[in-house]
Design an enzyme around this catalytic site. Sequence first.
Site, mmCIF file in Angstrom:
data_model
loop_
_atom_site.group_PDB
_atom_site.id
_atom_site.type_symbol
_atom_site.label_atom_id
_atom_site.label_comp_id
_atom_site.label_asym_id
_atom_site.label_seq_id
_atom_site.Cartn_x
_atom_site.Cartn_y
_atom_site.Cartn_z
ATOM 1 N N ARG A 1 -11.435 -10.688 -31.715
ATOM 2 C CA ARG A 1 -11.539 -9.331 -31.161
ATOM 3 C C ARG A 1 -10.123 -8.760 -31.173
ATOM 4 O O ARG A 1 -9.295 -9.116 -30.326
ATOM 5 C CB ARG A 1 -12.122 -9.368 -29.745
ATOM 6 C CG ARG A 1 -12.334 -7.990 -29.115
ATOM 7 C CD ARG A 1 -12.973 -8.159 -27.744
ATOM 8 N NE ARG A 1 -13.051 -6.910 -27.008
ATOM 9 C CZ ARG A 1 -14.092 -6.067 -27.015
ATOM 10 N NH1 ARG A 1 -15.143 -6.354 -27.761
ATOM 11 N NH2 ARG A 1 -14.072 -4.961 -26.310
ATOM 12 N N HIS B 1 -17.475 -2.900 -35.530
ATOM 13 C CA HIS B 1 -17.994 -3.729 -34.427
ATOM 14 C C HIS B 1 -19.390 -4.232 -34.820
ATOM 15 O O HIS B 1 -20.401 -3.832 -34.245
ATOM 16 C CB HIS B 1 -18.067 -2.900 -33.150
ATOM 17 C CG HIS B 1 -18.176 -3.713 -31.897
ATOM 18 N ND1 HIS B 1 -18.350 -5.083 -31.888
ATOM 19 C CD2 HIS B 1 -18.134 -3.336 -30.583
ATOM 20 C CE1 HIS B 1 -18.419 -5.503 -30.647
ATOM 21 N NE2 HIS B 1 -18.287 -4.475 -29.835
ATOM 22 N N GLN C 1 -21.970 -5.693 -32.182
ATOM 23 C CA GLN C 1 -22.648 -4.681 -31.370
ATOM 24 C C GLN C 1 -23.820 -4.077 -32.131
ATOM 25 O O GLN C 1 -24.892 -3.857 -31.570
ATOM 26 C CB GLN C 1 -21.669 -3.585 -30.971
ATOM 27 C CG GLN C 1 -22.275 -2.500 -30.101
ATOM 28 C CD GLN C 1 -22.768 -3.021 -28.774
ATOM 29 O OE1 GLN C 1 -22.038 -3.690 -28.053
ATOM 30 N NE2 GLN C 1 -24.032 -2.743 -28.439
ATOM 31 N N ASP D 1 -20.853 6.584 -26.867
ATOM 32 C CA ASP D 1 -19.804 5.617 -26.529
ATOM 33 C C ASP D 1 -18.708 6.379 -25.789
ATOM 34 O O ASP D 1 -18.678 7.613 -25.789
ATOM 35 C CB ASP D 1 -19.269 4.969 -27.811
ATOM 36 C CG ASP D 1 -18.317 3.800 -27.548
ATOM 37 O OD1 ASP D 1 -18.239 3.348 -26.384
ATOM 38 O OD2 ASP D 1 -17.665 3.346 -28.496
ATOM 39 N N CYS E 1 -22.920 1.082 -25.762
ATOM 40 C CA CYS E 1 -22.378 -0.272 -25.904
ATOM 41 C C CYS E 1 -21.688 -0.763 -24.642
ATOM 42 O O CYS E 1 -21.413 -1.967 -24.523
ATOM 43 C CB CYS E 1 -21.434 -0.341 -27.100
ATOM 44 S SG CYS E 1 -20.060 0.824 -27.018
ATOM 45 N N ARG F 1 -26.635 -8.782 -26.976
ATOM 46 C CA ARG F 1 -25.424 -9.290 -27.617
ATOM 47 C C ARG F 1 -25.491 -10.821 -27.688
ATOM 48 O O ARG F 1 -25.139 -11.423 -28.711
ATOM 49 C CB ARG F 1 -24.180 -8.856 -26.829
ATOM 50 C CG ARG F 1 -23.797 -7.392 -26.956
ATOM 51 C CD ARG F 1 -23.236 -7.061 -28.331
ATOM 52 N NE ARG F 1 -22.105 -7.895 -28.678
ATOM 53 C CZ ARG F 1 -20.842 -7.664 -28.304
ATOM 54 N NH1 ARG F 1 -20.555 -6.610 -27.562
ATOM 55 N NH2 ARG F 1 -19.871 -8.477 -28.686
#
Length: 306
Positions: free
Chosen positions: A101, A128, A131, A223, A263, A291
């Site tokens: 990450r 991502h 996600q 988001d 998310c 997830r």
Amino acid sequence: MPAHLLSIADLEDGQLESILDLALGLQARPDAHRSTLHGKSIGLYFEKSSTRTRVSFEVGMGQLGGQAVFLSTRDLQIGRGETIADTARVLSRYVNLLMLRTFEHSTVVEMAEHATIPVINGLTDELHPCQALADLMTVRQEFGDLRGRRISYIGDGNNVAHSLMIACARAGLDFSIASPPGYEVADKYLELAGALATDTGAGIETGTDPHAAVAGADAVYSDVWTSMGQETERAQRLADFEGYTVDDDLMARARSDAIYLHCLPCHRGEEVTASVVDGPQSRVFDQAENRMHTQKALMLRLLDRA
């Protein structure tokens, strides 16, 4: 399966659906793979802080019988100048999987180039993919299928938007996005999604009007307007994104059975109102749970254990 998962575009025809099928099975039968990855381990390298990514990978690997090792720039010599290539070679001797990450997308690309184990992109400033897997699983749970559905994204054309757009194109979902001028998705990812959509029949639409973007949508997605590393831009972004809040009026322009996705973490009163994110159409906590299920499926597939 590909050697690594750096982007949803790495998945070939049928592989995305296969991961989602396995994830749904893992959720329904959590004991089915309790010891499948016994003796296996995953290194979790974080340059950015995380709630969902860290916990879902650590708990998910434990549920599969394996071990997760948390790593940060403070823990590794990479923070003191050791090269990414050398770090990749060393970690490949210790663990069976590596998740990163990071800020720069080039970091995860270089790690994958030199690692001899599967590398997973847990988030970069550009993409991502983990996600996006959870996003599509949530849509499948709600509607039973993906093809022909429509996801509308309202806000910044960021890493989440890029991966969701690519995932929709790969899976055959229509995707629309409304962003303020100057915050559009990157051309290279729009072109990539367009090429994938040619094969699946998905529609890709971009624009600046949130009302037009959500018309007929099965899922409405937003988001945060200011992501990690953009804190100095916050005041300007709040001004630029005025009119892009997902509220009850905007949700009413989607299908009557549309769901709301995010998310997380969210900022109530900015990109979404509390009445939407905490309301009956919201599936954000199912999405967060997913997830873990999709990442468990991904780890099993990359290690060829399911």
